[in-house]
Design a protein around this motif. Structure first.
Motif, mmCIF file in Angstrom:
data_model
loop_
_atom_site.group_PDB
_atom_site.id
_atom_site.type_symbol
_atom_site.label_atom_id
_atom_site.label_comp_id
_atom_site.label_asym_id
_atom_site.label_seq_id
_atom_site.Cartn_x
_atom_site.Cartn_y
_atom_site.Cartn_z
ATOM 1 N N PHE A 1 51.203 -5.783 82.166
ATOM 2 C CA PHE A 1 51.546 -5.056 82.819
ATOM 3 C C PHE A 1 51.666 -5.294 84.735
ATOM 4 N N ASP A 2 53.127 -5.080 85.243
ATOM 5 C CA ASP A 2 53.340 -5.995 86.176
ATOM 6 C C ASP A 2 53.167 -4.626 87.525
ATOM 7 N N LEU A 3 52.154 -5.089 88.525
ATOM 8 C CA LEU A 3 50.783 -4.893 89.266
ATOM 9 C C LEU A 3 51.818 -4.640 90.643
ATOM 10 N N MET B 1 48.786 -6.275 97.773
ATOM 11 C CA MET B 1 47.355 -6.808 96.802
ATOM 12 C C MET B 1 46.439 -6.123 95.775
ATOM 13 N N SER B 2 46.315 -5.189 98.134
ATOM 14 C CA SER B 2 45.456 -4.420 97.714
ATOM 15 C C SER B 2 45.630 -2.906 96.761
ATOM 16 N N TYR B 3 47.102 -2.579 96.486
ATOM 17 C CA TYR B 3 47.930 -1.734 96.049
ATOM 18 C C TYR B 3 47.673 -2.328 94.393
ATOM 19 N N TRP B 4 47.906 -2.802 94.341
ATOM 20 C CA TRP B 4 47.426 -3.896 92.625
ATOM 21 C C TRP B 4 46.283 -2.999 92.061
ATOM 22 N N GLY C 1 25.871 5.624 86.819
ATOM 23 C CA GLY C 1 25.380 5.856 85.847
ATOM 24 C C GLY C 1 27.359 5.527 84.341
ATOM 25 N N VAL C 2 27.769 4.615 85.209
ATOM 26 C CA VAL C 2 29.023 4.595 84.457
ATOM 27 C C VAL C 2 28.882 3.673 82.976
ATOM 28 N N PRO C 3 28.935 3.782 82.423
ATOM 29 C CA PRO C 3 27.987 2.052 81.506
ATOM 30 C C PRO C 3 29.371 1.282 81.054
ATOM 31 N N LYS C 4 31.226 1.738 81.336
ATOM 32 C CA LYS C 4 31.982 0.481 80.717
ATOM 33 C C LYS C 4 32.654 0.183 81.635
ATOM 34 N N ILE C 5 33.589 -0.470 81.937
ATOM 35 C CA ILE C 5 34.151 -1.310 83.184
ATOM 36 C C ILE C 5 34.824 -1.724 82.271
ATOM 37 N N VAL C 6 36.532 -1.687 82.548
ATOM 38 C CA VAL C 6 37.453 -2.465 81.847
ATOM 39 C C VAL C 6 38.060 -3.034 82.508
ATOM 40 N N CYS C 7 38.526 -5.020 82.765
ATOM 41 C CA CYS C 7 39.348 -5.177 83.200
ATOM 42 C C CYS C 7 40.089 -6.154 83.307
ATOM 43 N N GLY C 8 41.225 -6.024 84.099
ATOM 44 C CA GLY C 8 43.048 -6.702 83.028
ATOM 45 C C GLY C 8 42.496 -7.294 84.713
ATOM 46 N N PHE C 9 42.937 -8.733 83.943
ATOM 47 C CA PHE C 9 43.379 -10.081 84.326
ATOM 48 C C PHE C 9 44.588 -10.607 84.641
ATOM 49 N N ARG C 10 44.647 -10.727 85.529
ATOM 50 C CA ARG C 10 45.823 -10.644 85.927
ATOM 51 C C ARG C 10 46.207 -12.241 86.386
ATOM 52 N N ASP C 11 47.721 -12.838 86.328
ATOM 53 C CA ASP C 11 48.350 -14.020 87.288
ATOM 54 C C ASP C 11 48.657 -13.956 88.736
ATOM 55 N N ASP C 12 48.836 -14.949 89.018
ATOM 56 C CA ASP C 12 49.263 -14.563 91.100
ATOM 57 C C ASP C 12 50.617 -13.846 91.507
ATOM 58 N N ASP C 13 51.261 -13.689 90.027
ATOM 59 C CA ASP C 13 52.460 -12.773 90.716
ATOM 60 C C ASP C 13 51.671 -10.652 90.097
ATOM 61 N N GLY C 14 50.817 -11.666 90.357
ATOM 62 C CA GLY C 14 50.196 -10.035 89.329
ATOM 63 C C GLY C 14 50.675 -9.441 87.829
ATOM 64 N N ILE C 15 50.868 -9.672 87.271
ATOM 65 C CA ILE C 15 51.440 -9.660 85.729
ATOM 66 C C ILE C 15 49.689 -9.698 85.453
ATOM 67 N N VAL C 16 49.254 -8.735 84.577
ATOM 68 C CA VAL C 16 48.150 -8.348 83.655
ATOM 69 C C VAL C 16 48.232 -9.017 82.433
ATOM 70 N N HIS C 17 47.600 -9.524 82.149
ATOM 71 C CA HIS C 17 48.372 -9.886 80.450
ATOM 72 C C HIS C 17 46.572 -9.679 79.534
ATOM 73 N N ARG C 18 46.217 -9.570 79.560
ATOM 74 C CA ARG C 18 45.386 -9.282 78.730
ATOM 75 C C ARG C 18 43.477 -8.213 79.600
ATOM 76 N N LEU C 19 43.338 -7.435 79.245
ATOM 77 C CA LEU C 19 42.052 -7.034 79.716
ATOM 78 C C LEU C 19 40.506 -7.071 78.264
ATOM 79 N N GLU C 20 39.677 -6.838 79.321
ATOM 80 C CA GLU C 20 38.145 -7.113 78.460
ATOM 81 C C GLU C 20 37.330 -5.880 79.077
ATOM 82 N N GLU C 21 36.939 -5.362 77.939
ATOM 83 C CA GLU C 21 35.258 -4.442 78.372
ATOM 84 C C GLU C 21 34.140 -5.536 78.093
ATOM 85 N N PHE C 22 33.705 -4.576 80.002
ATOM 86 C CA PHE C 22 32.339 -5.232 80.187
ATOM 87 C C PHE C 22 31.506 -3.850 79.814
ATOM 88 N N LYS C 23 30.372 -4.400 79.235
ATOM 89 C CA LYS C 23 29.071 -2.940 79.013
ATOM 90 C C LYS C 23 28.454 -3.281 80.090
#
Ligand code: A3P
Ligand code: MG
Length: 399
Positions: free
Chosen positions: A80-82, A192-195, A289-311
């Motif tokens: 994902f190109d942010l 970056m606050s757009y990303w 009461g939001v049970p799940k958070i999905v995080c996109g890990f990005r590099d310094d150029d704003g590209i997300v390569h993987r997601l991780e879910e947190f309960k």
């Protein structure tokens, strides 16, 4: 003789920016270990309503802006190109302060939600709701800040409190430091606050069966807000918060929070992520009461390569392995006791009076009292003194 309101405040009305009374008595936070005891009673928040902000940021009494989470095929392999589309960003004007207005509009449109059992509208007095039967009304973001306060070392806060018909309305005001920080923001920081908003677009669609459409401009004026009722120990609360999207699993629809964060390679980065970021993510989602958070890990150029879910509920345990980890009981006991301090301190029942509580990291919490027309007066007359016709000004597309 009981002193009238005017007698107390008259000398200050012409210089309303000055506080009417300065109080020296502070609320002591430190050492934060004094809040270390069992987790206080916190009833699972229950959604009592919702509303949307349309593409022009207008209040709409409906759920049309609730988006659906559309996960990618492989969460470990995305691209994902942010930065994409920043030039067409339709940005909410951050200089316009929302205060509590949209929560108040929602309250006026949902008075029945506040009637206690066996109480009829007539007993309450027709359209003029004399009591909300609720201790605190605020935004979720303010409560998130309170929960994180024992562990915050950088950003202070300023919270105005108005007591009206024995409900305490809380409204955050930007600190002078934050105003200056924003003025110093570089173009890169602004981009970056757009990303985070672009990330939301990559993962959400208007309908669950649709694919995200990432070609249209990102618009952060629109939003969906959930309003919940909750209880923390002695305090009943009604608060609203933006929800990013929802997902239906086994016939049940749950909310999902979306976040981005920088890729982590070193132990130090992982420790800081747990110490400073996950506490905020946990507090924000747990509260509403939001049970799940999905995080996109990005590099310094704003590209997300993987997601991780947190309960959300697992986050405190996940962070336990760092030294001097934050403790959820300290967060909640502090919040409980500070809300009690507000109840004990804010004695004047007047929609025009604001008690402004200020906190700077490593200091105690102090407050000052401001009279009518001050910059901290935030309850609008259309709310506390509604004319029969004036509630029509509250936009309601599907009340
Ligand atoms: P990220 O959280 O992915 O950085 P939220 O996640 O709370 O719904 O916020 C959505 C996005 O708003 C954030 O995405 C970020 O892009 C932007 N945002 C929120 N708070 C911000 C802040 N204090 N400064 C700059 N951007 C912010
Ligand atoms: Mg988010």
């Amino acid at each position: 003789m009981k002193r009238s309101f005017d007698n107390i405040y008259e000398p200050y009305i012409s210089q309303a920016k000055q506080p009417c009374r300065t109080e020296r008595r502070g609320f002591q936070i430190y050492p934060v270990n004094k809040f270390k005891s069992t987790f206080p009673y916190f009833r699972e928040p229950k959604e009592v309503g919702s509303f949307s902000h349309d593409y022009e940021r207008n209040f709409q009494h409906d759920r049309h802006q609730l988006m659906f989470y559309v996960p990618p095929e492989d969460i470990d392999d995305v691209s994902f190109d942010l930065r994409d589309g920043y030039e067409t960003f339709i940005k909410k004007d951050d200089s316009v302060k929302d205060k509590l207005d949209d929560m108040l509009k929602w309250i006026l449109l949902n008075k029945n939600t506040f009637l206690i059992q066996n109480q009829t509208k007539q007993q309450q007095g027709h359209d003029c709701l004399s009591s909300l039967n609720t201790d605190f009304v605020c935004w979720r973001g303010l409560l998130t800040k309170l929960l994180c306060t024992p562990y915050e070392s950088r950003d202070g806060w300023q919270i105005a409190v108005t007591r009206h018909n024995d409900t305490f309305y809380l409204c955050e005001f930007e600190t002078e430091e934050r105003v200056q920080q924003k003025q110093r923001e570089t173009a890169k920081q602004q981009e970056m606050s757009y990303w985070g908003f672009k990330f939301e677009q990559y993962l959400t669609a208007k309908k669950p069966e649709e694919l995200p459409s990432t070609d249209r401009p990102v618009n952060n004026k629109s939003a969906f807000c959930s309003v919940v009722r909750g209880r923390l120990h002695r305090h009943s609360l009604v608060f609203g918060g933006e929800v990013d999207c929802c997902q239906t699993c086994n016939g049940e629809t749950k909310y999902v929070e979306l976040k981005t964060s920088r890729d982590m390679y070193h132990v130090n980065q992982k420790r800081n992520f747990k110490r400073f970021k996950l506490i905020k993510w946990w507090a924000q989602s747990f509260l509403i009461g939001v049970p799940k958070i999905v995080c996109g890990f990005r590099d310094d150029d704003g590209i997300v390569h993987r997601l991780e879910e947190f309960k959300t509920q697992d986050i405190p345990r996940y962070c336990q392995d760092i030294d001097n980890c934050w403790n959820p009981s300290i967060c909640f006991n502090f919040c409980d006791q500070f809300l009690q301090h507000i109840k004990d301190t804010v004695t004047t029942n007047d929609p025009k009076v604001s008690y402004v509580f200020t906190w700077h990291p490593r200091h105690e919490i102090t407050y000052k009292i401001y009279g009518p027309d001050s910059e901290y007066a935030f309850l609008p007359a259309w709310y506390y003194n509604p004319q029969p016709a004036s509630t029509d000004t509250v936009t309601s597309s599907s009340a």
